[in-house]
Write an enzyme that holds these catalytic residues in place. Structure first.
Site, PDB file in Angstrom:
ATOM      1  N   ASN A  13       0.834  -1.210   0.000  1.00 34.99           N
ATOM      2  CA  ASN A  13       0.000   0.000   0.000  1.00 34.99           C
ATOM      3  C   ASN A  13       0.865   1.255   0.000  1.00 34.99           C
ATOM      4  O   ASN A  13       0.574   2.224  -0.708  1.00 34.99           O
ATOM      5  CB  ASN A  13      -0.940   0.004   1.211  1.00 34.99           C
ATOM      6  CG  ASN A  13      -2.201  -0.798   0.956  1.00 34.99           C
ATOM      7  OD1 ASN A  13      -3.054  -0.385   0.181  1.00 34.99           O
ATOM      8  ND2 ASN A  13      -2.308  -1.951   1.588  1.00 34.99           N
ATOM      9  N   HIS A 108      -8.152  -0.633   6.011  1.00 37.06           N
ATOM     10  CA  HIS A 108      -8.545  -1.944   6.534  1.00 37.06           C
ATOM     11  C   HIS A 108      -9.233  -2.723   5.407  1.00 37.06           C
ATOM     12  O   HIS A 108     -10.053  -2.162   4.679  1.00 37.06           O
ATOM     13  CB  HIS A 108      -9.489  -1.771   7.726  1.00 37.06           C
ATOM     14  CG  HIS A 108      -9.822  -3.071   8.384  1.00 37.06           C
ATOM     15  ND1 HIS A 108      -8.965  -3.700   9.254  1.00 37.06           N
ATOM     16  CD2 HIS A 108     -10.907  -3.878   8.261  1.00 37.06           C
ATOM     17  CE1 HIS A 108      -9.503  -4.848   9.648  1.00 37.06           C
ATOM     18  NE2 HIS A 108     -10.684  -4.977   9.074  1.00 37.06           N
ATOM     19  N   ASP A 149      -9.596   0.082  14.389  1.00 37.43           N
ATOM     20  CA  ASP A 149     -10.510   0.137  13.232  1.00 37.43           C
ATOM     21  C   ASP A 149     -11.798   0.910  13.498  1.00 37.43           C
ATOM     22  O   ASP A 149     -12.842   0.604  12.920  1.00 37.43           O
ATOM     23  CB  ASP A 149     -10.880  -1.301  12.770  1.00 37.43           C
ATOM     24  CG  ASP A 149      -9.654  -2.126  12.444  1.00 37.43           C
ATOM     25  OD1 ASP A 149      -8.680  -1.562  11.934  1.00 37.43           O
ATOM     26  OD2 ASP A 149      -9.673  -3.346  12.717  1.00 37.43           O
ATOM     27  N   GLU A 178      -7.450  -1.972  -2.370  1.00 39.32           N
ATOM     28  CA  GLU A 178      -6.851  -1.112  -1.341  1.00 39.32           C
ATOM     29  C   GLU A 178      -5.876  -0.119  -1.959  1.00 39.32           C
ATOM     30  O   GLU A 178      -5.865   1.057  -1.605  1.00 39.32           O
ATOM     31  CB  GLU A 178      -6.096  -1.963  -0.314  1.00 39.32           C
ATOM     32  CG  GLU A 178      -6.978  -2.724   0.647  1.00 39.32           C
ATOM     33  CD  GLU A 178      -6.135  -3.501   1.652  1.00 39.32           C
ATOM     34  OE1 GLU A 178      -5.241  -2.919   2.277  1.00 39.32           O
ATOM     35  OE2 GLU A 178      -6.362  -4.716   1.794  1.00 39.32           O
TER      36      GLU A 178
END
Ligand code: GRF
Length: 199
Positions: A13, A108, A149, A178
């Site tokens: 990411n 997430h 989260d 993502e």
């Protein structure tokens, strides 16, 4: 806008965001990776992109308050405007959290608030999605707070769960999603299209 990353693992990411900064899709300067794991591939990725890498972990700072202070002070020393958690497996301490209130993003691999919380990471998330018979899953970018989260959601995107999906195939397709969702969110923040709450 100066970006600082925290990562523990692969850093794909982070890589997606670094690539988008390098080719101008994100108008921001990535400058620092804080990593708890010196052998994480994320450290190689960061160095190859010219970022400084600081290894900060419980081995170097056995007292959690010291570690928290050290992470906060490092981010401050680099004048980081936005902190991007990219597969960071540790909890952010209260000092870092309050100094960078509403300036720490996380991604997430589910449609939060579903399938989030303590212990919900990696394949476990996707196994739970399949077990529950959900017809869609996805990814969520949110600001962090003191609970896993749980902070305010900034962007979410969904994909279908196919009958032939396994946890592994779902993880793979979600990770691809993502990458595009995270870089889009950071880009919108850098361009002022998403305005973060002031603290
Ligand atoms: C991603 O699934 C992310 O949602 C979660 O940890 C994973 C990190 O993957 N927080 P990578 O290190 O970015 O490849």
């Amino acid at each position: 806008m100066k970006l600082g990353f925290l990562a523990s693992k692969n850093g794909s990411n982070m890589q997606a965001i670094l690539d988008a900064c390098a080719d101008g899709r994100i108008p921001a300067s990535p400058s620092l990776l804080v990593c708890n794991n010196p052998s994480a591939f994320a450290t190689t990725r960061a160095r190859e992109s010219g970022l400084d890498v600081e290894i900060l972990n419980g081995k170097l700072h056995p007292d959690p308050d010291d570690l928290d202070t050290s992470i906060r002070d490092t981010l401050l020393a680099y004048k980081i405007d936005l902190v991007v958690l990219a597969g960071y497996m540790k909890r952010i301490g209260p000092r870092t959290l309050s100094t960078f209130a509403n300036r720490i993003l996380n991604i997430h691999p589910s449609l939060l608030p579903k399938f989030g919380g303590k212990g919900m990471y990696g394949l476990r998330v996707h196994e739970a999605v399949i077990r529950s018979g959900e017809i869609e899953t996805g990814a969520t970018v949110h600001l962090i707070n003191e609970n896993y989260d749980e902070g305010p959601i900034l962007q979410q995107q969904s994909i279908l769960v196919y009958s032939h999906d396994t946890a592994e195939s779902l993880q793979e397709r979600t990770l691809e999603l993502e990458h595009s969702l995270y870089l889009d969110t950071v880009s919108r923040i850098a361009k002022g299209e998403i305005v973060l709450p002031s603290d």
